[in-house]
Motif scaffolding. Structure first.
Motif, PDB file in Angstrom:
ATOM      1  N   LEU A  17       0.883  -1.240  -0.146  1.00 35.78           N
ATOM      2  CA  LEU A  17       0.160  -0.002   0.051  1.00 35.78           C
ATOM      3  C   LEU A  17       0.773   1.149  -0.028  1.00 35.78           C
ATOM      4  O   LEU A  17       0.364   2.162  -0.898  1.00 35.78           O
ATOM      5  CB  LEU A  17      -0.942  -0.114   1.125  1.00 35.78           C
ATOM      6  CG  LEU A  17      -1.821   1.259   1.337  1.00 35.78           C
ATOM      7  CD1 LEU A  17      -2.770   1.109   0.231  1.00 35.78           C
ATOM      8  CD2 LEU A  17      -2.411   1.410   2.721  1.00 35.78           C
ATOM      9  N   ASP A  18       1.845   1.105   0.896  1.00 34.46           N
ATOM     10  CA  ASP A  18       2.675   2.395   0.945  1.00 34.46           C
ATOM     11  C   ASP A  18       3.488   2.907  -0.528  1.00 34.46           C
ATOM     12  O   ASP A  18       3.430   3.975  -0.853  1.00 34.46           O
ATOM     13  CB  ASP A  18       4.015   2.073   1.950  1.00 34.46           C
ATOM     14  CG  ASP A  18       4.477   3.459   2.428  1.00 34.46           C
ATOM     15  OD1 ASP A  18       3.926   4.500   2.475  1.00 34.46           O
ATOM     16  OD2 ASP A  18       5.621   3.362   2.644  1.00 34.46           O
ATOM     17  N   HIS A  19       3.889   1.605  -1.107  1.00 35.85           N
ATOM     18  CA  HIS A  19       4.619   1.892  -2.366  1.00 35.85           C
ATOM     19  C   HIS A  19       3.552   2.265  -3.494  1.00 35.85           C
ATOM     20  O   HIS A  19       3.663   2.918  -4.390  1.00 35.85           O
ATOM     21  CB  HIS A  19       5.212   0.717  -2.724  1.00 35.85           C
ATOM     22  CG  HIS A  19       6.405   0.439  -2.038  1.00 35.85           C
ATOM     23  ND1 HIS A  19       7.706   1.294  -2.123  1.00 35.85           N
ATOM     24  CD2 HIS A  19       6.723  -0.476  -1.114  1.00 35.85           C
ATOM     25  CE1 HIS A  19       8.568   0.542  -1.395  1.00 35.85           C
ATOM     26  NE2 HIS A  19       7.930  -0.380  -0.597  1.00 35.85           N
ATOM     27  N   LEU A  20       2.247   1.712  -3.504  1.00 34.97           N
ATOM     28  CA  LEU A  20       1.114   2.273  -4.307  1.00 34.97           C
ATOM     29  C   LEU A  20       0.847   3.659  -4.318  1.00 34.97           C
ATOM     30  O   LEU A  20       0.527   4.108  -5.197  1.00 34.97           O
ATOM     31  CB  LEU A  20       0.056   1.153  -3.998  1.00 34.97           C
ATOM     32  CG  LEU A  20      -1.228   1.264  -5.144  1.00 34.97           C
ATOM     33  CD1 LEU A  20      -0.886   0.914  -6.300  1.00 34.97           C
ATOM     34  CD2 LEU A  20      -2.384   0.445  -4.473  1.00 34.97           C
ATOM     35  N   LEU A  21       0.787   4.209  -2.995  1.00 39.03           N
ATOM     36  CA  LEU A  21       0.439   5.483  -2.878  1.00 39.03           C
ATOM     37  C   LEU A  21       1.136   6.556  -3.092  1.00 39.03           C
ATOM     38  O   LEU A  21       1.055   7.707  -2.912  1.00 39.03           O
ATOM     39  CB  LEU A  21      -0.361   5.641  -1.471  1.00 39.03           C
ATOM     40  CG  LEU A  21      -1.517   4.501  -1.322  1.00 39.03           C
ATOM     41  CD1 LEU A  21      -2.359   4.966   0.177  1.00 39.03           C
ATOM     42  CD2 LEU A  21      -2.684   4.581  -2.411  1.00 39.03           C
ATOM     43  N   ALA A  22       2.442   6.126  -2.735  1.00 38.60           N
ATOM     44  CA  ALA A  22       3.824   6.923  -2.974  1.00 38.60           C
ATOM     45  C   ALA A  22       3.867   7.770  -4.209  1.00 38.60           C
ATOM     46  O   ALA A  22       3.608   7.345  -5.328  1.00 38.60           O
ATOM     47  CB  ALA A  22       4.939   6.320  -2.708  1.00 38.60           C
ATOM     48  N   GLY A  23       3.988   9.088  -3.944  1.00 40.50           N
ATOM     49  CA  GLY A  23       4.107  10.079  -5.077  1.00 40.50           C
ATOM     50  C   GLY A  23       2.582  10.545  -5.693  1.00 40.50           C
ATOM     51  O   GLY A  23       2.596  11.357  -6.407  1.00 40.50           O
ATOM     52  N   GLU A  24       1.809   9.717  -5.116  1.00 40.97           N
ATOM     53  CA  GLU A  24       0.098  10.401  -5.303  1.00 40.97           C
ATOM     54  C   GLU A  24      -0.316  11.127  -4.267  1.00 40.97           C
ATOM     55  O   GLU A  24      -0.078  11.183  -3.430  1.00 40.97           O
ATOM     56  CB  GLU A  24      -0.510   9.350  -5.762  1.00 40.97           C
ATOM     57  CG  GLU A  24      -0.373   8.105  -6.658  1.00 40.97           C
ATOM     58  CD  GLU A  24      -0.052   8.781  -8.077  1.00 40.97           C
ATOM     59  OE1 GLU A  24      -1.150   9.912  -8.413  1.00 40.97           O
ATOM     60  OE2 GLU A  24       0.859   8.346  -8.979  1.00 40.97           O
ATOM     61  N   ASP A  25      -1.318  12.272  -4.854  1.00 41.57           N
ATOM     62  CA  ASP A  25      -1.644  13.208  -4.037  1.00 41.57           C
ATOM     63  C   ASP A  25      -3.048  13.430  -3.929  1.00 41.57           C
ATOM     64  O   ASP A  25      -3.761  14.364  -3.550  1.00 41.57           O
ATOM     65  CB  ASP A  25      -1.064  14.625  -3.979  1.00 41.57           C
ATOM     66  CG  ASP A  25      -1.396  15.199  -5.505  1.00 41.57           C
ATOM     67  OD1 ASP A  25      -1.900  14.791  -6.310  1.00 41.57           O
ATOM     68  OD2 ASP A  25      -0.607  16.197  -5.577  1.00 41.57           O
ATOM     69  N   ASP A  26      -4.051  12.569  -4.487  1.00 40.11           N
ATOM     70  CA  ASP A  26      -5.442  12.666  -4.398  1.00 40.11           C
ATOM     71  C   ASP A  26      -6.077  11.417  -3.722  1.00 40.11           C
ATOM     72  O   ASP A  26      -5.729  10.464  -3.481  1.00 40.11           O
ATOM     73  CB  ASP A  26      -5.711  12.084  -5.863  1.00 40.11           C
ATOM     74  CG  ASP A  26      -7.319  12.345  -5.910  1.00 40.11           C
ATOM     75  OD1 ASP A  26      -7.861  13.551  -6.196  1.00 40.11           O
ATOM     76  OD2 ASP A  26      -8.044  11.250  -6.224  1.00 40.11           O
ATOM     77  N   SER A  27      -6.653  12.083  -2.726  1.00 40.87           N
ATOM     78  CA  SER A  27      -7.557  11.159  -1.370  1.00 40.87           C
ATOM     79  C   SER A  27      -8.382  10.297  -2.203  1.00 40.87           C
ATOM     80  O   SER A  27      -8.546   9.016  -1.615  1.00 40.87           O
ATOM     81  CB  SER A  27      -7.807  11.909  -0.706  1.00 40.87           C
ATOM     82  OG  SER A  27      -8.983  12.752  -1.150  1.00 40.87           O
ATOM     83  N   VAL A  28      -9.078  10.594  -3.030  1.00 44.02           N
ATOM     84  CA  VAL A  28     -10.296   9.499  -3.502  1.00 44.02           C
ATOM     85  C   VAL A  28      -9.200   8.345  -4.236  1.00 44.02           C
ATOM     86  O   VAL A  28      -9.709   7.327  -4.275  1.00 44.02           O
ATOM     87  CB  VAL A  28     -11.187  10.229  -4.714  1.00 44.02           C
ATOM     88  CG1 VAL A  28     -11.982   9.286  -5.382  1.00 44.02           C
ATOM     89  CG2 VAL A  28     -12.049  11.426  -3.807  1.00 44.02           C
ATOM     90  N   SER A  29      -8.307   8.716  -5.200  1.00 44.20           N
ATOM     91  CA  SER A  29      -7.578   7.688  -5.562  1.00 44.20           C
ATOM     92  C   SER A  29      -6.656   6.796  -4.492  1.00 44.20           C
ATOM     93  O   SER A  29      -6.789   5.722  -4.656  1.00 44.20           O
ATOM     94  CB  SER A  29      -6.432   8.405  -6.570  1.00 44.20           C
ATOM     95  OG  SER A  29      -7.135   9.136  -7.546  1.00 44.20           O
ATOM     96  N   HIS A  30      -6.410   7.507  -3.434  1.00 48.82           N
ATOM     97  CA  HIS A  30      -5.793   6.602  -2.448  1.00 48.82           C
ATOM     98  C   HIS A  30      -6.907   5.770  -1.911  1.00 48.82           C
ATOM     99  O   HIS A  30      -6.516   4.471  -1.803  1.00 48.82           O
ATOM    100  CB  HIS A  30      -5.248   7.663  -1.068  1.00 48.82           C
ATOM    101  CG  HIS A  30      -4.064   8.338  -1.625  1.00 48.82           C
ATOM    102  ND1 HIS A  30      -3.321   8.028  -2.501  1.00 48.82           N
ATOM    103  CD2 HIS A  30      -3.626   9.590  -0.692  1.00 48.82           C
ATOM    104  CE1 HIS A  30      -2.402   8.971  -2.332  1.00 48.82           C
ATOM    105  NE2 HIS A  30      -2.507  10.038  -1.473  1.00 48.82           N
ATOM    106  N   LEU A  31      -7.912   5.978  -1.441  1.00 47.67           N
ATOM    107  CA  LEU A  31      -9.114   5.313  -1.029  1.00 47.67           C
ATOM    108  C   LEU A  31      -9.344   4.163  -2.105  1.00 47.67           C
ATOM    109  O   LEU A  31      -9.808   2.947  -1.640  1.00 47.67           O
ATOM    110  CB  LEU A  31     -10.159   6.138  -0.723  1.00 47.67           C
ATOM    111  CG  LEU A  31      -9.979   7.038   0.702  1.00 47.67           C
ATOM    112  CD1 LEU A  31     -11.313   7.931   0.620  1.00 47.67           C
ATOM    113  CD2 LEU A  31      -9.636   6.534   1.778  1.00 47.67           C
TER     114      LEU A  31
END
Length: 159
Positions: A17-31
């Motif tokens: 999860l940490d690697h998947l979300l790294a460098g992205e800044d959109d909360s909806v995409s994170h969820l």
């Protein structure tokens, strides 16, 4: 890494999860990606998703599974209780939980982990299972750590 439906190591899942979300800044995409990751790798679950706080109640966010309840008042059901008590709710049999909100009649057990951003309740991670006693203390520890990784990225998100 690991095969779909065969997660035994939450540490590996949380690292993914940490690697998947790294460098992205959109909360909806994170969820969205977090719910997809959990749905893909957890066994015996029928709904994985998020509710976020909006106008003083929980509002349906990204999820994997059948259509769900759109709004949940704080203090109602397992999700609302997790918010009002600000703690993880591990429910072996949802039909024995007072005030349970049945969005999917097939759900029999549930775990809900509150999400905090900047010290405030942001929402909850909600996972349902079609069997009783699906979740245990190991799942609780692993999913709380999963939410901590998510919280780190949501804190840095711009949307």
């Amino acid at each position: 890494m690991f095969q779909p439906g065969q997660i035994k190591d939450y540490h590996a899942l949380n690292t993914a999860l940490d690697h998947l979300l790294a460098g992205e800044d959109d909360s909806v995409s994170h969820l969205a990606n977090a719910s997809s990751l959990l749905n893909y790798f957890l066994t015996d679950v029928n709904w994985v998703g998020f509710y976020t706080m909006k106008n003083g109640q929980l509002q349906l966010g990204p999820f994997q599974g059948l259509p769900a309840c759109v709004t949940i008042p704080v203090g109602r059901g397992v999700c609302g209780t997790a918010v009002s008590e600000q703690k993880t709710m591990l429910v072996a049999d949802v039909h024995a939980f007072p005030g349970h909100i049945a969005c999917d009649a097939n759900s029999k057990s549930e775990i809900v982990v509150p999400i905090k951003v900047n010290g405030e309740i942001y929402g909850v991670l909600d996972i349902d299972a079609p069997i009783t006693n699906r979740f245990n203390a190991d799942d609780q520890v692993g999913l709380e750590a999963f939410v901590q990784v998510l919280e780190k990225h949501l804190t840095a998100a711009t949307v």
